[in-house]
Scaffold this active site. Sequence first.
Site, PDB file in Angstrom:
ATOM      1  N   CYS A   1      -2.151  -0.470   7.542  1.00 44.23           N
ATOM      2  CA  CYS A   1      -1.368   0.762   7.440  1.00 44.23           C
ATOM      3  C   CYS A   1      -1.428   1.567   8.735  1.00 44.23           C
ATOM      4  O   CYS A   1      -0.426   2.138   9.163  1.00 44.23           O
ATOM      5  CB  CYS A   1      -1.859   1.588   6.257  1.00 44.23           C
ATOM      6  SG  CYS A   1      -1.557   0.758   4.667  1.00 44.23           S
TER       7      CYS A   1
ATOM      8  N   GLU B   1       0.972   3.818   1.896  1.00 46.40           N
ATOM      9  CA  GLU B   1       1.491   4.193   3.206  1.00 46.40           C
ATOM     10  C   GLU B   1       2.668   3.331   3.625  1.00 46.40           C
ATOM     11  O   GLU B   1       3.668   3.827   4.151  1.00 46.40           O
ATOM     12  CB  GLU B   1       0.403   4.069   4.281  1.00 46.40           C
ATOM     13  CG  GLU B   1      -0.816   4.908   4.052  1.00 46.40           C
ATOM     14  CD  GLU B   1      -1.945   4.133   3.359  1.00 46.40           C
ATOM     15  OE1 GLU B   1      -1.712   3.512   2.303  1.00 46.40           O
ATOM     16  OE2 GLU B   1      -3.074   4.165   3.882  1.00 46.40           O
TER      17      GLU B   1
ATOM     18  N   CYS C   1      -6.070   1.817   6.057  1.00 54.17           N
ATOM     19  CA  CYS C   1      -6.672   0.557   6.485  1.00 54.17           C
ATOM     20  C   CYS C   1      -6.020   0.134   7.801  1.00 54.17           C
ATOM     21  O   CYS C   1      -5.084   0.774   8.289  1.00 54.17           O
ATOM     22  CB  CYS C   1      -6.469  -0.516   5.414  1.00 54.17           C
ATOM     23  SG  CYS C   1      -4.751  -1.058   5.245  1.00 54.17           S
TER      24      CYS C   1
ATOM     25  N   HIS D   1       0.851  -1.189   0.000  1.00 54.76           N
ATOM     26  CA  HIS D   1       0.000   0.000   0.000  1.00 54.76           C
ATOM     27  C   HIS D   1       0.885   1.237   0.000  1.00 54.76           C
ATOM     28  O   HIS D   1       2.045   1.195   0.426  1.00 54.76           O
ATOM     29  CB  HIS D   1      -0.895   0.018   1.236  1.00 54.76           C
ATOM     30  CG  HIS D   1      -1.990  -0.993   1.201  1.00 54.76           C
ATOM     31  ND1 HIS D   1      -3.069  -0.937   2.059  1.00 54.76           N
ATOM     32  CD2 HIS D   1      -2.192  -2.095   0.430  1.00 54.76           C
ATOM     33  CE1 HIS D   1      -3.888  -1.936   1.813  1.00 54.76           C
ATOM     34  NE2 HIS D   1      -3.370  -2.664   0.838  1.00 54.76           N
TER      35      HIS D   1
END
Length: 173
Positions: free
Chosen positions: A95, A64, A92, A62
């Site tokens: 993260c 992040e 999420c 992801h």
Amino acid sequence: MKCPKEYSQQQQDQFWMEYAMQCANKAEAIGEVPVGAVVVLENTLIAEGWNQSILNNDPTAHAEIIAIQKAGQAIGNYRLIDATLYVTLEPCAMCAGAMVHARVKRVVFGAYDAKTGAAGSVFNLVDAPQLNHQLLVDGGINQDECAQQISLFFKKRRQAHKELKQKKDAHIE
């Protein structure tokens, strides 16, 4: 890259969110969900990331996570104390957990995520009193632009799938 010193906190947040949106464009250009993230320390960009899960066959890739990894490498420390992470979509749980472990001071996000958001929408991991670190949270910065970018991406994707199905169906007949 630095943000002008004379900018107010709100102007700084918009400046860095616009940069994160440019990172999201990079994700979209490679067929990924358009989410971008930047890590800022002392008003200076130290890392950026964008979704690369499909490209790398990695569910943890992801925006992040990539930005946090690069930030740690950039400063030579896995702790990102006093850093702010800007991301175009509410983090999420994965993260959010990484931000807590990295001791990120503040997370600023664009669009809220009513399905998997872990910074207040569905869960609030970044401010959970049970954990040993809590982040400051500011959501909804450039919210409409960030939400629209993701919505348009999925709309195009649904349309492409529909067209592909129609071609398949036409070919079978």
